[in-house]
Write an enzyme that holds these catalytic residues in place. Structure first.
Site, short mmCIF file in Angstrom:
data_model
loop_
_atom_site.label_atom_id
_atom_site.label_comp_id
_atom_site.label_asym_id
_atom_site.label_seq_id
_atom_site.Cartn_x
_atom_site.Cartn_y
_atom_site.Cartn_z
N GLU A 177 -19.71 -9.70 40.03
CA GLU A 177 -18.62 -8.73 40.00
C GLU A 177 -18.43 -7.64 38.86
O GLU A 177 -18.04 -8.08 37.64
CB GLU A 177 -17.20 -9.63 39.87
CG GLU A 177 -16.05 -8.90 40.14
CD GLU A 177 -14.69 -9.67 40.00
OE1 GLU A 177 -15.03 -10.52 39.88
OE2 GLU A 177 -13.59 -8.77 40.09
N LYS A 219 -19.39 -8.39 44.45
CA LYS A 219 -17.99 -8.16 44.34
C LYS A 219 -17.72 -6.85 43.61
O LYS A 219 -17.32 -6.78 42.38
CB LYS A 219 -17.17 -9.37 43.98
CG LYS A 219 -15.75 -9.08 43.70
CD LYS A 219 -15.07 -10.39 43.66
CE LYS A 219 -13.49 -10.20 43.38
NZ LYS A 219 -12.77 -11.34 43.49
P1 13P Z 1 -8.16 -8.58 42.30
O1 13P Z 1 -8.13 -8.28 43.80
O2 13P Z 1 -6.35 -8.85 42.10
O3 13P Z 1 -8.36 -7.20 41.68
O4 13P Z 1 -8.54 -9.79 41.77
C1 13P Z 1 -9.88 -10.04 42.25
C2 13P Z 1 -10.57 -10.94 41.01
O5 13P Z 1 -11.10 -11.96 41.49
C3 13P Z 1 -10.51 -10.24 39.92
O6 13P Z 1 -11.72 -10.86 39.18
#
Ligand code: 13P
Length: 338
Positions: A177, A219
């Protein structure tokens, strides 16, 4: 490394018509969510709230996997069933956030580095034993006219790749991510420019670390203007820019891309995902891994009251259902009032 297991898990996480619930808020972050409805941030209230989400009837039709925070993965339902076991019994895959959050990147003003690599191999072994089949690590990239620095992008990509290698060694699928924040007044063009650099550097690092790409889930943020930008974008504009950026940077061997919501409203996050899937087929599955966009209405309907538990579950189920439809390009705004 069991390649077969990694690939099967990654594919199941992004199975058609399903997406991931990010319920991995740290205790400090869930406090911010609870504060909006005056719920006291106790361990039991956190347990009760997660109990509401995971016990939502039929959520498994739309949710493939759940990301836990360390406290939650050890918790159980009212009846004493481990949350991990409950989810497995519903064919939902349990996973765990393993990063330890961001710290200032020293000598680089307003930039951060994500910590948590020390001892990660040992922690991963333990998480595997208690049922985690995937993990999550979030890198945060601040954006404005000059940020991010090349160094911050490289340092965060390097950490993401080291984390991914440790995951795969333990047969745990890494959710990778790299989040370019929505905070600020930057344009959609600036978001695309920065996200191009971030994704390019991330995949360079993953390849240098010999990560098996069919055994990861990416992500990313969507390509979207900053919250304070005067020119906001339509779902079609967000979709076109996001798909263009992904095609440029994400190898087709990656099975799936599960977006974060990053501060978009629940309806926006759904409409934007839907617009991407309405464009047609892509080399990877495009689905959701939302935290706030799946949970905001559940929390405001629940308000910490037992008598609102069903209302909270209904609100969560509606978001899960709408986002499932969006992951297929089948969402229509009329679903919101159905
Ligand atoms: P949000 O969808 O609220 O951005 O959170 C996703 C997430 O896992 C952030 O690390």
């Amino acid at each position: 490394m069991n390649i077969d297991k990694l690939e099967r898990t990654a594919e199941a996480m992004v199975a058609k018509g399903r997406g991931i619930l990010a319920a991995d808020e740290s205790n400090a972050t869930i406090k911010k969510r609870f504060d909006t409805v005056n719920v006291i941030n106790t361990e039991e209230n956190r347990r009760e709230y997660r109990d509401l989400l995971f016990n939502t009837p039929n959520m498994e039709s739309y949710i493939s996997a759940v990301i836990f925070f360390d406290e939650t993965i050890h918790q159980s339902t009212e009846k004493g069933i481990k949350f991990t076991e409950l989810l497995v019994s519903k064919n939902v895959i349990p996973g765990i956030k393993v990063d330890k959050g961001t710290k200032p990147l020293i000598n680089f003003d307003n930039e951060t580095i994500t910590e948590g690599l020390d001892g990660l191999d040992e922690r991963m072994v333990e998480y595997g034993k208690i049922g985690a089949r995937f993990a999550k690590w979030r890198a945060v990239i601040n954006i404005d006219d000059v940020l991010p620095s090349k160094f911050a992008v490289e340092a965060n990509a390097h950490a993401l790749a080291r984390y991914a290698a440790i995951c795969q060694k333990n047969n745990i699928v890494p959710i990778v991510e790299p989040e370019v924040l929505m905070d600020g007044a930057h344009t959609i063009e600036r978001c695309e420019e920065v996200t191009n650099v971030v994704l390019e550097e991330t995949f360079k690092a993953l390849q240098s670390h010999k990560i098996h790409l069919p055994g990861i889930v990416l992500k990313p943020n969507m390509i979207i203007p900053g919250k304070l930008c005067k020119t906001q974008a339509t779902p079609e504009e967000v979709a076109t820019a996001t798909v263009r950026c992904l095609l440029r940077n994400v190898p087709t061997s990656v099975p799936g891309i599960a977006f974060l919501s990053g501060g978009q409203s629940p309806e926006e996050a759904t409409a934007n995902l839907d617009a991407m899937n309405k464009i047609g087929d892509h080399p990877w599955v495009l689905t959701f891994s939302y935290g706030r966009a799946l949970q905001a209405t559940a929390i405001s309907s629940w308000q910490g009251k037992d008598e609102n538990r069903t209302a909270g579950q209904d609100a969560f189920l509606l978001r899960a259902k709408c986002n499932s439809a969006a992951s297929l390009g089948d969402y229509d705004f009329s679903m919101e009032s159905a």
